[in-house]
Write an enzyme that holds these catalytic residues in place. Structure first.
Site, PDB file in Angstrom:
ATOM      1  N   HIS A  28     -10.319   2.026  -0.636  1.00 15.37           N
ATOM      2  CA  HIS A  28     -10.775   1.718   0.781  1.00 15.37           C
ATOM      3  C   HIS A  28     -11.316   0.114   0.913  1.00 15.37           C
ATOM      4  O   HIS A  28     -12.240   0.198   1.893  1.00 15.37           O
ATOM      5  CB  HIS A  28     -11.568   2.551   1.333  1.00 15.37           C
ATOM      6  CG  HIS A  28     -10.962   3.056   3.215  1.00 15.37           C
ATOM      7  ND1 HIS A  28     -11.434   3.235   4.266  1.00 15.37           N
ATOM      8  CD2 HIS A  28      -9.200   3.712   3.156  1.00 15.37           C
ATOM      9  CE1 HIS A  28     -10.481   3.809   4.964  1.00 15.37           C
ATOM     10  NE2 HIS A  28      -9.203   4.075   4.293  1.00 15.37           N
ATOM     11  N   HIS A  58       0.782  -1.166   0.038  1.00 15.88           N
ATOM     12  CA  HIS A  58       0.062  -0.332   0.167  1.00 15.88           C
ATOM     13  C   HIS A  58       0.949   1.381   0.040  1.00 15.88           C
ATOM     14  O   HIS A  58       0.960   2.185  -0.822  1.00 15.88           O
ATOM     15  CB  HIS A  58      -1.238   0.316   0.987  1.00 15.88           C
ATOM     16  CG  HIS A  58      -2.289   0.741   1.197  1.00 15.88           C
ATOM     17  ND1 HIS A  58      -2.690   0.935   0.515  1.00 15.88           N
ATOM     18  CD2 HIS A  58      -2.087   2.077   1.898  1.00 15.88           C
ATOM     19  CE1 HIS A  58      -3.542   1.974   0.634  1.00 15.88           C
ATOM     20  NE2 HIS A  58      -3.334   3.191   1.572  1.00 15.88           N
TER      21      HIS A  58
END
Length: 722
Positions: free
Chosen positions: A92, A46
Site C-alpha cells: 500500500h 496492479h
C-alpha cells in the site's frame, strides 16, 4: 451507449493507444465509459501484472505442502493434523505517501480480508506506524513482527508492505469462485462511496472532456466494521450457504465480479441500483471503480440467500442480492435495467496485455562492485555508531504501539529473529519472518534476492522452524525503464534459485511498480515473507543469551566482506560491493545443523549473523529481552582477517548460538556430520561485551551503555520537534 474517446481521456485512464485499439477489437465496438474504466483498472500494472507476468512465471509455485498457490486471495500450505495456513503480503505504497495514516491502515484492512475470505482468522513514518497499529489493534489481530528500514531513496516513496497469516482446517477452505448458474450474488459490508477512484468520473449519462475529473481520493478504513465483517463472513461460511467469496480490494466491485466469474468458469450479472451507496448521485463508473473499504462479494447457494442476509443483518451489516451467476462467461453491469457494461471475463484477465519490456544493465552497476580500500580502526566507535543507526537500532518505538498478545497465541513477541504463534488444538507452532536487503539488491539484484531468501530461511531456522513457503512483495521503480526491468528480472532469477534450493515455493504475492518521484526511483526492494513450522513449541528458540557460564558458539565459517555492509553505509557513507558470496548448499547445511541441535535440545539461544556483522550480532545477543535482563560476554575470535572486516563484515550461513558447556561436543558432532564448522568463541557472563581479535582487545564496553544507545535511537528521533 458506446462512443469514441479522445487521446487525452484514454491516456488519463493509463491506457496506450495500442491498448485502446485492442479493447475495441475485443469488444468489436468502442467501449462505454464504464467499460473504459473497467479495462483501465483491470489492465493496470496492479491488477494485470502486465510488465511482470513473463518473469513471475519463472518462480517455483508448487510443493508437497502447497494447497493453494498463486491466483487466489492468498496462498495456503498444509501444516498437518488437518490444519492449513493461509498467508499473503500486499503493498500500500502510494496511498501511504498521500495519506500515511489511512494509507497504512487500509493496507492492513485489505490484507486481512484476503486472509479471512479463505476461511481463516487473523512527519510518514509516524503516520504509517499509527495507521498500522490503529487498524490492527482495533480489529483484534496481533501485530507480531516486521521489518523497518530507512534510506533517503524512500523519502518520497515510502514502502508499506503488509503481511497477514491465518489458520484454518483443511476442509473449511473457501475460494473466490462464482459457481452454480443462477446462484445469487450478494454484496456485504460497508456502503460504497467515492473512495480511491483514480479515473474519470461521469457527471451525467453523456460524456465529454469537461466531465472528466481525476479523483485521487484516499480510502478511509473502519477496523471495527471490519471486525464485524470478519465474524459475519465466518458465520456465513460455517452455515454451508456460501459457495465463493472475495474481498473488494483493488478495483473494488470490478475486480471481485470479473475474477470470481473467471475462476468459476461462469459469468456474473449485477444491477447497480441495488448496491448500497453512502453518497448520492453516484454514476455507474464511480460505483464500479470505488475502492471503499470493508466490502465483500459472495455467492450463495440457490435458495439460501435469505439465510446469508440474515446473518449479516444480525451483525448490523448491509447484505443485498445484487445479481446472479450466469453461464455466458461475461461480466454484465446493469443500471435501471439497462446494460452499461458487458465484457467477457477472459478479456479482463487472460487477454490483458503482456509486455516483454526491454532489459538493460544500469550503467553504474560496475562501479557499485568495486570496493573502496580505506579501513577504519576505531572498532568501539563503529559498534556504537552501528547500534545507534536507524536500520539496526531497536524498533521498540514501532512495535510498542501494537497489540502482540490479542487472541493469546503469540509465543515469541517482536524483537527476535522470527515471530511465533501456537496453533491451538495441536502441538505445533508457526514461525514467520519478513526480510529484505535493498542495498544488496541495488549492488547485485540477483545475488541480493538470493541473500534475502536465505536470511528469511535462516531467521526461521534459528527459531527452531522448518521453512515451508514464501510470499513476496516486489517493490520497484518504473517498468518503462530498461534498467529497472533488468533489476526485476535478475531479482526473480535469484529468488527462484534460492526458493528451489530451500524447498520454499512461492504461493503468491504482489508487484508494486512506479515507486519513483521526480525521476528518482527506490532501490529494488523485494520483500520476502516466509513461513515455517515448529513441530513442538518447547523447541522454540530466541536470540538472547540465556544464562551466565554458557558457551558462545559461531556456527558456519563463511568469510565476511565489507561490500554492501551496514558498516559501509552507516560509518563510511558508501554503497559499494562486491557482496558476500552465497553457497546455497552450505547455507542449507548450517540451517539444518542449527535446527537439529535445537530439536535435540542442545542449543539454548541462536541468532542469525547478518546486518552489522559479528560484533553487532553479539551485542544483540547480550541485550535484555522480555524474558530476562541484559548479560555480557567475553569473546576471542582467531581468524586471519583485518579486525574491521572480521567484526563488521557480513556473510551468510553464520549463526551465533549459546549452549551449556557440556553440550558443545554434541553440537559440534551434529555440525561435523553435516560438514559445518562449529567453534566455541567465548563465554556468557559479566556486564560487559569484550571482543578480542587474535588475543588483542578490539571492543570492551558496558552492555548497558551500548544497549541504551541502541534502544533510544528511534524514539529520540521521533520526539524531535514535538
Amino acid at each position: 451507449m458506446s462512443q469514441p474517446f479522445t487521446p487525452e481521456v484514454i491516456a488519463e485512464h493509463g491506457l496506450t493507444p495500442e491498448e485502446y485499439n485492442r479493447i475495441v477489437e475485443l469488444l468489436e465496438r468502442p467501449p462505454t465509459i464504464v467499460e473504459l474504466g473497467i479495462f483501465s483498472v483491470m489492465w493496470s500494472e496492479h491488477c494485470s501484472y502486465k510488465s511482470s507476468r513473463v518473469h513471475l512465471k519463472r518462480l517455483p509455485t508448487t510443493g508437497e505442502c502447497v494447497v493453494q498457490g498463486p491466483g487466489e486471495n492468498a496462498g495456503i500450505v498444509d501444516i498437518g493434523e488437518g490444519y492449513t495456513v493461509a498467508f499473503k503480503i500486499e503493498s500500500h505504497n502510494h496511498p501511504s505517501f498521500i495519506e500515511p495514516f489511512q494509507g497504512a491502515a487500509t493496507g492492513v484492512g485489505g490484507i486481512l480480508r484476503d486472509i479471512f475470505t479463505m476461511g481463516a482468522r487473523r512527519s510518514r513514518h509516524e503516520g504509517v506506524v499509527r495507521g498500522i497499529g490503529h487498524y490492527g489493534n482495533c480489529f483484534g489481530v496481533p501485530t507480531i513482527g516486521g521489518e523497518v528500514h530507512f534510506a533517503d531513496r524512500y523519502d518520497k516513496n515510502p514502502l508499506v508492505n503488509a503481511f497477514a497469516l491465518g489458520i484454518m482446517k483443511r476442509d473449511q477452505i473457501f475460494l473466490g469462485k462464482a459457481e452454480g448458474v443462477g446462484n445469487p450474488v450478494i454484496y456485504v459490508g460497508a456502503k460504497t462511496g467515492r473512495d480511491g477512484i483514480h479515473g474519470a468520473t461521469m457527471a451525467s449519462a453523456e460524456f465529454d472532456d469537461e466531465a472528466f475529473e481525476k479523483r485521487p481520493t484516499v480510502q478511509v478504513g473502519d477496523p471495527f466494521l471490519e471486525k464485524l465483517l470478519l465474524e459475519a463472513c465466518l458465520e456465513a461460511m460455517r452455515s454451508g450457504a456460501v459457495v465463493g467469496i472475495q474481498d473488494m480490494g483493488a478495483a473494488g466491485l470490478t475486480c471481485s465480479t470479473c475474477e470470481m466469474g473467471f475462476r468459476g468458469g461462469t459469468g456474473v450479472e449485477i444491477e447497480l441500483d441495488l448496491v448500497p451507496q453512502r453518497e448520492t448521485g453516484m454514476t455507474p463508473y464511480e460505483i464500479m471503480l470505488s475502492e471503499s473499504q470493508e466490502r465483500m462479494l459472495l455467492v450463495a447457494s440457490h435458495g439460501r440467500a435469505r439465510e446469508v442476509i440474515e446473518i449479516f443483518h444480525k451483525w448490523e451489516l448491509d447484505a443485498v442480492v445484487v445479481g446472479k451467476v450466469t453461464n455466458d462467461g461475461k461480466m454484465r453491469v446493469l443500471e435501471h435495467g439497462e446494460v452499461v457494461a458487458e465484457i467477457s471475463n477472459v478479456f479482463l484477465t487472460d487477454e490483458a496485455p503482456v509486455y516483454h519490456r526491454p532489459l538493460a544493465r544500469p550503467e553504474g552497476q560496475v562501479v557499485l562492485e568495486v570496493l573502496h580500500n580505506a579501513v577504519d580502526v576505531d572498532a568501539e566507535g563503529a559498534l556504537k555508531a552501528l547500534l545507534a543507526s536507524p536500520n539496526i537500532a531497536s524498533k521498540e518505538w514501532v512495535y510498542d504501539q501494537y497489540d502482540h498478545m490479542v487472541r493469546t497465541n503469540t509465543v515469541v513477541l517482536p524483537g527476535s529473529d522470527a515471530a511465533v504463534l501456537r496453533v491451538k488444538e495441536t502441538r505445533k507452532a508457526i514461525a514467520m519472518t519478513l526480510d529484505s536487503n535493498a542495498r544488496y539488491c541495488e549492488i547485485d539484484p540477483r545475488l541480493g534476492a538470493m541473500h534475502a531468501v536465505a536470511e528469511a530461511a535462516r531467521n526461521l531456522s534459528v527459531t527452531g522452524a522448518r521453512p515451508l513457503a514464501v510470499t513476496n512483495c516486489l517493490n520497484f521503480a518504473s517498468p518503462e525503464r530498461p534498467e529497472v526491468m533488468w533489476q526485476f528480472s535478475e531479482t526473480i532469477d535469484g529468488m527462484s534459485e534460492a526458493c528451489v534450493a530451500f524447498g520454499t515455493p512461492v504461493t503468491g504475492g504482489n508487484v508494486s511498480f512506479y515507486n519513483e518521484t521526480d525521476g528518482r526511483g527506490i532501490y529494488p526492494t523485494p520483500v520476502i515473507g516466509m513461513v515455517g513450522l515448529i513441530d513442538n513449541p518447547k523447541h522454540v528458540t530466541t536470540q538472547w543469551f540465556a544464562r551466565e557460564g554458557h558457551a558462545v558458539l559461531l556456527i558456519g565459517d563463511e568469510t565476511p566482506v565489507l561490500g554492501g555492509s551496514e558498516y559501509l553505509a552507516t560509518v563510511r557513507g558508501v554503497l559499494t560491493g562486491p557482496l558476500p558470496e552465497l553457497n546455497l548448499d552450505r547455507e542449507k547445511a548450517v540451517q539444518e545443523a542449527v535446527r537439529t541441535a535445537i530439536t535435540e535440545e542442545w542449543i539454548v539461544s541462536a541468532h542469525d549473523c547478518s546486518d552489522g556483522g559479528l560484533a553487532v550480532t553479539l551485542a544483540e545477543c547480550c541485550f535484555s529481552s522480555y524474558r530476562r535482563a541484559a548479560v555480557g560476554a567475553t569473546v576471542d575470535v582467531d581468524v586471519d582477517l583485518d579486525a574491521m572486516t572480521l567484526l563488521f563484515g557480513e556473510a551468510p550461513s553464520r549463526v551465533v548460538a549459546s549452549a551449556p558447556v557440556g553440550a558443545v561436543a554434541k553440537i559440534a558432532e551434529i555440525c561435523s556430520r553435516l560438514g559445518v564448522v562449529c567453534r566455541q568463541i567465548g563465554i556468557v557472563g559479566g556486564d560487559r561485551l569484550r571482543i578480542d581479535v587474535r588475543g588483542a582487545t578490539a571492543i570492551d564496553v558496558p552492555v548497558s551503555d551500548i544497549e541504551s544507545a541502541w534502544r533510544s535511537r528511534i524514539s529520540a528521533a521521533m520526539a524531535v520537534g514535538k
